[in-house]
Design a protein around this motif. Structure first.
Motif, PDB file in Angstrom:
ATOM      1  N   GLU A  21      40.319  21.389  30.936  1.00  0.00           N
ATOM      2  CA  GLU A  21      40.156  21.289  29.487  1.00  0.00           C
ATOM      3  C   GLU A  21      40.011  22.675  28.858  1.00  0.00           C
ATOM      4  O   GLU A  21      40.550  22.938  27.786  1.00  0.00           O
ATOM      5  CB  GLU A  21      38.951  20.416  29.136  1.00  0.00           C
ATOM      6  N   PHE A  22      39.282  23.556  29.521  1.00  0.00           N
ATOM      7  CA  PHE A  22      39.119  24.921  29.046  1.00  0.00           C
ATOM      8  C   PHE A  22      40.481  25.577  28.858  1.00  0.00           C
ATOM      9  O   PHE A  22      40.769  26.157  27.809  1.00  0.00           O
ATOM     10  CB  PHE A  22      38.264  25.717  30.041  1.00  0.00           C
ATOM     11  N   HIS A  23      41.336  25.459  29.856  1.00  0.00           N
ATOM     12  CA  HIS A  23      42.655  26.084  29.762  1.00  0.00           C
ATOM     13  C   HIS A  23      43.540  25.418  28.713  1.00  0.00           C
ATOM     14  O   HIS A  23      44.348  26.092  28.065  1.00  0.00           O
ATOM     15  CB  HIS A  23      43.328  26.132  31.128  1.00  0.00           C
ATOM     16  N   ALA A  24      43.375  24.136  28.511  1.00  0.00           N
ATOM     17  CA  ALA A  24      44.132  23.454  27.454  1.00  0.00           C
ATOM     18  C   ALA A  24      43.720  23.994  26.079  1.00  0.00           C
ATOM     19  O   ALA A  24      44.569  24.256  25.224  1.00  0.00           O
ATOM     20  CB  ALA A  24      43.898  21.945  27.528  1.00  0.00           C
ATOM     21  N   PHE A  25      42.414  24.186  25.883  1.00  0.00           N
ATOM     22  CA  PHE A  25      41.944  24.727  24.609  1.00  0.00           C
ATOM     23  C   PHE A  25      42.375  26.176  24.433  1.00  0.00           C
ATOM     24  O   PHE A  25      42.748  26.587  23.331  1.00  0.00           O
ATOM     25  CB  PHE A  25      40.425  24.612  24.497  1.00  0.00           C
ATOM     26  N   VAL A  26      42.324  26.968  25.498  1.00  0.00           N
ATOM     27  CA  VAL A  26      42.758  28.364  25.407  1.00  0.00           C
ATOM     28  C   VAL A  26      44.223  28.430  24.973  1.00  0.00           C
ATOM     29  O   VAL A  26      44.593  29.213  24.102  1.00  0.00           O
ATOM     30  CB  VAL A  26      42.528  29.112  26.740  1.00  0.00           C
ATOM     31  N   ALA A  27      45.056  27.579  25.556  1.00  0.00           N
ATOM     32  CA  ALA A  27      46.473  27.552  25.185  1.00  0.00           C
ATOM     33  C   ALA A  27      46.637  27.158  23.714  1.00  0.00           C
ATOM     34  O   ALA A  27      47.440  27.755  22.986  1.00  0.00           O
ATOM     35  CB  ALA A  27      47.237  26.586  26.079  1.00  0.00           C
ATOM     36  N   GLU A  28      45.860  26.181  23.281  1.00  0.00           N
ATOM     37  CA  GLU A  28      45.936  25.746  21.884  1.00  0.00           C
ATOM     38  C   GLU A  28      45.501  26.868  20.945  1.00  0.00           C
ATOM     39  O   GLU A  28      46.179  27.169  19.955  1.00  0.00           O
ATOM     40  CB  GLU A  28      45.039  24.526  21.685  1.00  0.00           C
ATOM     41  N   TYR A  29      44.392  27.523  21.254  1.00  0.00           N
ATOM     42  CA  TYR A  29      43.892  28.581  20.385  1.00  0.00           C
ATOM     43  C   TYR A  29      44.803  29.797  20.406  1.00  0.00           C
ATOM     44  O   TYR A  29      44.969  30.473  19.387  1.00  0.00           O
ATOM     45  CB  TYR A  29      42.462  28.957  20.757  1.00  0.00           C
ATOM     46  N   TYR A  30      45.408  30.085  21.537  1.00  0.00           N
ATOM     47  CA  TYR A  30      46.370  31.184  21.606  1.00  0.00           C
ATOM     48  C   TYR A  30      47.554  30.889  20.676  1.00  0.00           C
ATOM     49  O   TYR A  30      48.018  31.774  19.955  1.00  0.00           O
ATOM     50  CB  TYR A  30      46.846  31.382  23.045  1.00  0.00           C
ATOM     51  N   THR A  31      48.004  29.654  20.676  1.00  0.00           N
ATOM     52  CA  THR A  31      49.094  29.254  19.780  1.00  0.00           C
ATOM     53  C   THR A  31      48.684  29.458  18.330  1.00  0.00           C
ATOM     54  O   THR A  31      49.457  29.990  17.530  1.00  0.00           O
ATOM     55  CB  THR A  31      49.491  27.788  20.028  1.00  0.00           C
ATOM     56  N   ASP A  73      30.188  40.016  17.965  1.00  0.00           N
ATOM     57  CA  ASP A  73      31.090  41.140  17.725  1.00  0.00           C
ATOM     58  C   ASP A  73      32.318  40.747  16.901  1.00  0.00           C
ATOM     59  O   ASP A  73      33.155  41.582  16.577  1.00  0.00           O
ATOM     60  CB  ASP A  73      31.536  41.773  19.036  1.00  0.00           C
ATOM     61  N   GLY A  74      32.436  39.447  16.568  1.00  0.00           N
ATOM     62  CA  GLY A  74      33.550  38.976  15.751  1.00  0.00           C
ATOM     63  C   GLY A  74      34.796  38.592  16.526  1.00  0.00           C
ATOM     64  O   GLY A  74      35.794  38.194  15.941  1.00  0.00           O
ATOM     65  N   TYR A  75      34.740  38.695  17.844  1.00  0.00           N
ATOM     66  CA  TYR A  75      35.882  38.348  18.685  1.00  0.00           C
ATOM     67  C   TYR A  75      35.669  36.984  19.335  1.00  0.00           C
ATOM     68  O   TYR A  75      34.536  36.565  19.573  1.00  0.00           O
ATOM     69  CB  TYR A  75      36.085  39.398  19.789  1.00  0.00           C
ATOM     70  N   PHE A  76      36.784  36.314  19.615  1.00  0.00           N
ATOM     71  CA  PHE A  76      36.750  35.029  20.302  1.00  0.00           C
ATOM     72  C   PHE A  76      36.001  35.200  21.624  1.00  0.00           C
ATOM     73  O   PHE A  76      36.250  36.139  22.374  1.00  0.00           O
ATOM     74  CB  PHE A  76      38.173  34.540  20.558  1.00  0.00           C
ATOM     75  N   ASP A  77      35.076  34.285  21.917  1.00  0.00           N
ATOM     76  CA  ASP A  77      34.246  34.381  23.117  1.00  0.00           C
ATOM     77  C   ASP A  77      34.548  33.191  24.026  1.00  0.00           C
ATOM     78  O   ASP A  77      34.157  32.063  23.737  1.00  0.00           O
ATOM     79  CB  ASP A  77      32.778  34.400  22.718  1.00  0.00           C
ATOM     80  N   MET A  89      46.607  31.603  17.205  1.00  0.00           N
ATOM     81  CA  MET A  89      46.609  33.037  16.944  1.00  0.00           C
ATOM     82  C   MET A  89      48.031  33.556  16.744  1.00  0.00           C
ATOM     83  O   MET A  89      48.281  34.370  15.851  1.00  0.00           O
ATOM     84  CB  MET A  89      45.935  33.786  18.093  1.00  0.00           C
ATOM     85  N   MET A  90      48.951  33.082  17.550  1.00  0.00           N
ATOM     86  CA  MET A  90      50.332  33.558  17.484  1.00  0.00           C
ATOM     87  C   MET A  90      51.033  33.144  16.192  1.00  0.00           C
ATOM     88  O   MET A  90      51.913  33.844  15.707  1.00  0.00           O
ATOM     89  CB  MET A  90      51.136  33.068  18.696  1.00  0.00           C
ATOM     90  N   ILE A  91      50.652  32.001  15.645  1.00  0.00           N
ATOM     91  CA  ILE A  91      51.271  31.552  14.401  1.00  0.00           C
ATOM     92  C   ILE A  91      50.411  31.911  13.179  1.00  0.00           C
ATOM     93  O   ILE A  91      50.624  31.398  12.090  1.00  0.00           O
ATOM     94  CB  ILE A  91      51.608  30.044  14.427  1.00  0.00           C
ATOM     95  N   ASP A  92      49.424  32.782  13.418  1.00  0.00           N
ATOM     96  CA  ASP A  92      48.558  33.284  12.356  1.00  0.00           C
ATOM     97  C   ASP A  92      47.810  32.160  11.631  1.00  0.00           C
ATOM     98  O   ASP A  92      47.759  32.120  10.404  1.00  0.00           O
ATOM     99  CB  ASP A  92      49.357  34.131  11.362  1.00  0.00           C
ATOM    100  N   GLU A  95      42.267  30.303  11.309  1.00  0.00           N
ATOM    101  CA  GLU A  95      41.258  29.505  10.608  1.00  0.00           C
ATOM    102  C   GLU A  95      41.059  28.142  11.272  1.00  0.00           C
ATOM    103  O   GLU A  95      40.068  27.454  11.013  1.00  0.00           O
ATOM    104  CB  GLU A  95      41.617  29.339   9.124  1.00  0.00           C
ATOM    105  N   LEU A  96      41.992  27.750  12.142  1.00  0.00           N
ATOM    106  CA  LEU A  96      41.875  26.483  12.857  1.00  0.00           C
ATOM    107  C   LEU A  96      40.963  26.571  14.080  1.00  0.00           C
ATOM    108  O   LEU A  96      40.624  25.557  14.671  1.00  0.00           O
ATOM    109  CB  LEU A  96      43.263  25.996  13.288  1.00  0.00           C
ATOM    110  N   ILE A  97      40.572  27.777  14.445  1.00  0.00           N
ATOM    111  CA  ILE A  97      39.661  27.975  15.570  1.00  0.00           C
ATOM    112  C   ILE A  97      38.233  27.937  15.022  1.00  0.00           C
ATOM    113  O   ILE A  97      37.902  28.660  14.083  1.00  0.00           O
ATOM    114  CB  ILE A  97      39.925  29.324  16.269  1.00  0.00           C
ATOM    115  N   PRO A  98      37.374  27.094  15.604  1.00  0.00           N
ATOM    116  CA  PRO A  98      36.003  26.977  15.078  1.00  0.00           C
ATOM    117  C   PRO A  98      35.259  28.314  15.076  1.00  0.00           C
ATOM    118  O   PRO A  98      35.316  29.071  16.052  1.00  0.00           O
ATOM    119  CB  PRO A  98      35.336  26.001  16.046  1.00  0.00           C
ATOM    120  N   ASP A  99      34.564  28.593  13.991  1.00  0.00           N
ATOM    121  CA  ASP A  99      33.781  29.827  13.872  1.00  0.00           C
ATOM    122  C   ASP A  99      32.733  29.941  14.972  1.00  0.00           C
ATOM    123  O   ASP A  99      32.363  31.050  15.368  1.00  0.00           O
ATOM    124  CB  ASP A  99      33.085  29.896  12.511  1.00  0.00           C
TER     125      ASP A  99
END
Length: 73
Positions: A22-32, A50-54, A34-37, A40-44
């Protein structure tokens, strides 16, 4: 993500489920996102001080969601 919602709504557990998968499925989704700019769809709540995805926060969130129903690996 669909699996997460099914699990949350009705205790659904598929064969072979793991926090790792599941972790890797979410990482792939969030990477997508990021790539399509569409970051805002990634939960705060998944951004560190530090402001970076953790990714540790993501792992902890998934582990909490799935609890004891799915093994880590």
């Amino acid at each position: 993500l669909t699996h997460a919602m099914q699990h949350y709504d009705g205790g659904y557990r598929c064969p072979g489920c793991s926090v790792y998968k599941e972790f890797h499925a979410f990482v792939a989704e969030y990477y997508t996102f990021m790539m399509i700019d569409r970051i805002e769809l990634i939960p705060d709540s998944l951004y560190g001080a530090d402001g970076y995805f953790d990714s540790d926060l993501l792992w902890d969130t998934i582990k909490e969601l799935y609890g004891e129903d799915c093994p880590d690996y």
